[in-house]
Design a protein around this motif. Sequence first.
Motif, PDB file in Angstrom:
ATOM      1  N   ALA A  40      29.070  -9.573  -2.990  1.00  0.00           N
ATOM      2  CA  ALA A  40      29.780  -8.564  -2.166  1.00  0.00           C
ATOM      3  C   ALA A  40      29.694  -7.225  -2.874  1.00  0.00           C
ATOM      4  CB  ALA A  40      31.060  -9.045  -1.518  1.00  0.00           C
ATOM      5  N   SER A  41      30.161  -7.453  -4.024  1.00  0.00           N
ATOM      6  CA  SER A  41      30.370  -5.997  -5.016  1.00  0.00           C
ATOM      7  C   SER A  41      28.983  -5.468  -5.274  1.00  0.00           C
ATOM      8  CB  SER A  41      31.080  -6.395  -6.099  1.00  0.00           C
ATOM      9  OG  SER A  41      32.279  -7.043  -6.032  1.00  0.00           O
ATOM     10  N   ILE A  42      27.771  -6.210  -5.237  1.00  0.00           N
ATOM     11  CA  ILE A  42      26.438  -5.637  -5.381  1.00  0.00           C
ATOM     12  C   ILE A  42      26.055  -5.033  -3.931  1.00  0.00           C
ATOM     13  CG2 ILE A  42      24.207  -6.350  -5.598  1.00  0.00           C
ATOM     14  CD1 ILE A  42      25.601  -6.383  -8.172  1.00  0.00           C
ATOM     15  N   LYS A  43      26.191  -5.709  -2.986  1.00  0.00           N
ATOM     16  CA  LYS A  43      26.016  -5.147  -1.684  1.00  0.00           C
ATOM     17  C   LYS A  43      26.621  -3.936  -1.612  1.00  0.00           C
ATOM     18  CE  LYS A  43      25.240  -9.755   0.326  1.00  0.00           C
ATOM     19  NZ  LYS A  43      23.701  -9.581   0.720  1.00  0.00           N
ATOM     20  N   GLU A  44      27.845  -3.831  -1.815  1.00  0.00           N
ATOM     21  CA  GLU A  44      28.849  -2.681  -1.644  1.00  0.00           C
ATOM     22  C   GLU A  44      28.346  -1.516  -2.510  1.00  0.00           C
ATOM     23  OE1 GLU A  44      33.514  -1.311  -1.304  1.00  0.00           O
ATOM     24  OE2 GLU A  44      32.981  -3.289  -2.241  1.00  0.00           O
ATOM     25  N   CYS A  45      27.870  -1.538  -3.742  1.00  0.00           N
ATOM     26  CA  CYS A  45      27.480  -0.697  -4.588  1.00  0.00           C
ATOM     27  C   CYS A  45      26.286  -0.177  -4.063  1.00  0.00           C
ATOM     28  CB  CYS A  45      27.523  -1.285  -6.093  1.00  0.00           C
ATOM     29  SG  CYS A  45      27.004  -0.140  -6.999  1.00  0.00           S
ATOM     30  N   ASN A  65       0.647  -1.463   0.075  1.00  0.00           N
ATOM     31  CA  ASN A  65       0.082  -0.252   0.017  1.00  0.00           C
ATOM     32  C   ASN A  65       0.722   1.288   0.058  1.00  0.00           C
ATOM     33  OD1 ASN A  65      -2.554  -1.408   0.348  1.00  0.00           O
ATOM     34  ND2 ASN A  65      -2.150  -1.801   2.232  1.00  0.00           N
ATOM     35  N   LYS A  66       2.193   1.233  -0.385  1.00  0.00           N
ATOM     36  CA  LYS A  66       2.992   2.395  -0.336  1.00  0.00           C
ATOM     37  C   LYS A  66       3.337   2.592  -1.794  1.00  0.00           C
ATOM     38  CE  LYS A  66       5.087   1.807   4.218  1.00  0.00           C
ATOM     39  NZ  LYS A  66       6.205   1.806   4.922  1.00  0.00           N
ATOM     40  N   ASN A  67       3.570   4.017  -1.945  1.00  0.00           N
ATOM     41  CA  ASN A  67       3.983   4.532  -3.296  1.00  0.00           C
ATOM     42  C   ASN A  67       5.387   4.549  -3.164  1.00  0.00           C
ATOM     43  OD1 ASN A  67       4.283   5.801  -5.808  1.00  0.00           O
ATOM     44  ND2 ASN A  67       3.698   7.915  -4.696  1.00  0.00           N
ATOM     45  N   VAL A  68       6.063   3.677  -3.628  1.00  0.00           N
ATOM     46  CA  VAL A  68       7.618   3.452  -3.694  1.00  0.00           C
ATOM     47  C   VAL A  68       8.168   2.757  -4.889  1.00  0.00           C
ATOM     48  CG1 VAL A  68       7.805   3.280  -1.087  1.00  0.00           C
ATOM     49  CG2 VAL A  68       7.791   1.307  -2.471  1.00  0.00           C
ATOM     50  N   PHE A  69       9.379   3.059  -5.269  1.00  0.00           N
ATOM     51  CA  PHE A  69       9.847   2.323  -6.379  1.00  0.00           C
ATOM     52  C   PHE A  69      11.101   1.383  -5.947  1.00  0.00           C
ATOM     53  CE2 PHE A  69      12.737   2.025  -9.929  1.00  0.00           C
ATOM     54  CZ  PHE A  69      11.888   1.807 -11.295  1.00  0.00           C
ATOM     55  N   VAL A  70      11.074   0.489  -6.304  1.00  0.00           N
ATOM     56  CA  VAL A  70      12.180  -0.743  -5.567  1.00  0.00           C
ATOM     57  C   VAL A  70      13.078  -1.219  -6.879  1.00  0.00           C
ATOM     58  CG1 VAL A  70      12.271  -2.806  -4.583  1.00  0.00           C
ATOM     59  CG2 VAL A  70      10.545  -1.429  -4.016  1.00  0.00           C
ATOM     60  N   VAL A  71      14.282  -1.294  -6.511  1.00  0.00           N
ATOM     61  CA  VAL A  71      15.185  -1.884  -7.585  1.00  0.00           C
ATOM     62  C   VAL A  71      15.717  -3.029  -6.751  1.00  0.00           C
ATOM     63  CG1 VAL A  71      17.559  -1.516  -8.529  1.00  0.00           C
ATOM     64  CG2 VAL A  71      15.809   0.421  -8.522  1.00  0.00           C
ATOM     65  N   THR A  72      15.957  -3.918  -7.308  1.00  0.00           N
ATOM     66  CA  THR A  72      16.195  -5.374  -6.758  1.00  0.00           C
ATOM     67  C   THR A  72      17.327  -6.119  -7.703  1.00  0.00           C
ATOM     68  OG1 THR A  72      15.686  -7.391  -5.589  1.00  0.00           O
ATOM     69  CG2 THR A  72      14.365  -6.884  -7.376  1.00  0.00           C
ATOM     70  N   ASN A  73      18.065  -6.812  -7.110  1.00  0.00           N
ATOM     71  CA  ASN A  73      18.891  -7.972  -7.752  1.00  0.00           C
ATOM     72  C   ASN A  73      18.251  -9.364  -7.374  1.00  0.00           C
ATOM     73  OD1 ASN A  73      19.735  -8.042  -5.205  1.00  0.00           O
ATOM     74  ND2 ASN A  73      21.842  -8.861  -5.955  1.00  0.00           N
ATOM     75  N   CYS A 117      24.818  -1.660 -14.258  1.00  0.00           N
ATOM     76  CA  CYS A 117      23.318  -1.376 -13.941  1.00  0.00           C
ATOM     77  C   CYS A 117      23.099  -0.579 -12.532  1.00  0.00           C
ATOM     78  CB  CYS A 117      22.522  -2.454 -14.517  1.00  0.00           C
ATOM     79  SG  CYS A 117      20.869  -2.009 -14.360  1.00  0.00           S
ATOM     80  N   LEU A 118      23.401  -1.398 -11.494  1.00  0.00           N
ATOM     81  CA  LEU A 118      23.054  -0.743 -10.312  1.00  0.00           C
ATOM     82  C   LEU A 118      23.703   0.654  -9.977  1.00  0.00           C
ATOM     83  CD1 LEU A 118      21.734  -1.444  -7.607  1.00  0.00           C
ATOM     84  CD2 LEU A 118      23.749  -2.654  -6.780  1.00  0.00           C
ATOM     85  N   ASN A 119      24.991   0.797 -10.569  1.00  0.00           N
ATOM     86  CA  ASN A 119      25.606   2.035 -10.237  1.00  0.00           C
ATOM     87  C   ASN A 119      25.021   3.188 -10.729  1.00  0.00           C
ATOM     88  OD1 ASN A 119      28.171   3.029  -8.700  1.00  0.00           O
ATOM     89  ND2 ASN A 119      29.147   3.090 -10.731  1.00  0.00           N
ATOM     90  N   LYS A 120      24.059   3.199 -11.514  1.00  0.00           N
ATOM     91  CA  LYS A 120      23.533   4.191 -12.160  1.00  0.00           C
ATOM     92  C   LYS A 120      22.307   4.745 -11.242  1.00  0.00           C
ATOM     93  CE  LYS A 120      23.992   2.243 -17.035  1.00  0.00           C
ATOM     94  NZ  LYS A 120      23.398   1.808 -18.341  1.00  0.00           N
TER      95      LYS A 120
END
Length: 249
Positions: free
Chosen positions: A188-193, A113-121, A158-161
């Motif tokens: 680990a690199s994804i988490k760090e980024c 019920n929240k107005n959010v935008f989510v990015v995930t791997n 992609c994530l770094n953008k």
Amino acid sequence: MLTEERYSLILDLLKEKELIKFEELSSKLEASDSTIRRDLSILEERGLLERFHGGAKAISSKRKELSYKEKLSKHTDEKNILAKYASELINDGDCIFIDAGTTTYEIIKYLANKNVFVVTNGLNHINALVENNIDCYMIGGNVKLTTKAIIGSHALNCLNKFKFDKSFIGTNGVDLESGFTTPDCEEASIKECAINNSKKAFILADSSKFGYVSFVKFAKLSDCSIITNKNSDLDKYKEITDVRMVNKK
């Protein structure tokens, strides 16, 4: 019960739970305190378990990682408690990153019920986000079959953008000296980024993660706030970073 039968039962219990307390062993084995202590000492000498004050835990490699399916069945109540608290930190209009993992996955059902935008791997995460009608974006890259996480150089680029208001990250270990750790270099690199690209980063860690060190460090303790159900022996962690203790209501 024969000695070897007790050994087998102790090791079977550790396969299921990874950590077992002395009181539970006493109840399960129906053996005297001295017998249990002796059994644990012998199994530790054989390199089959590690003793600690109050019980024993399974031997684990710093690079060993359970599959997504195996993780689902562990610490389920704790994961849900932490996820619900994390969801309450998310505001309408936030752009957030939700890390692949079974604890962070539980956040999604509280965002419907929240107005959010989510990015995930998280490969499993994207289905849950769509089913809950949440605006989302999945980064592209290689699929790690065991954890259902998207990893690799393309995923990282992609994530770094993105720039996030908040990120919610899982961890395999939380340690005063080693910080936050995980078994896989690419994860680990994804988490760090994600942490570096967030205004605020939160680590969701149930009590079993504290004092454990995995293979790859992805952040210092001071880089993130910790959300945990652990309610003791946290004073030294609080000296370094923000610690949110969450108890079942």
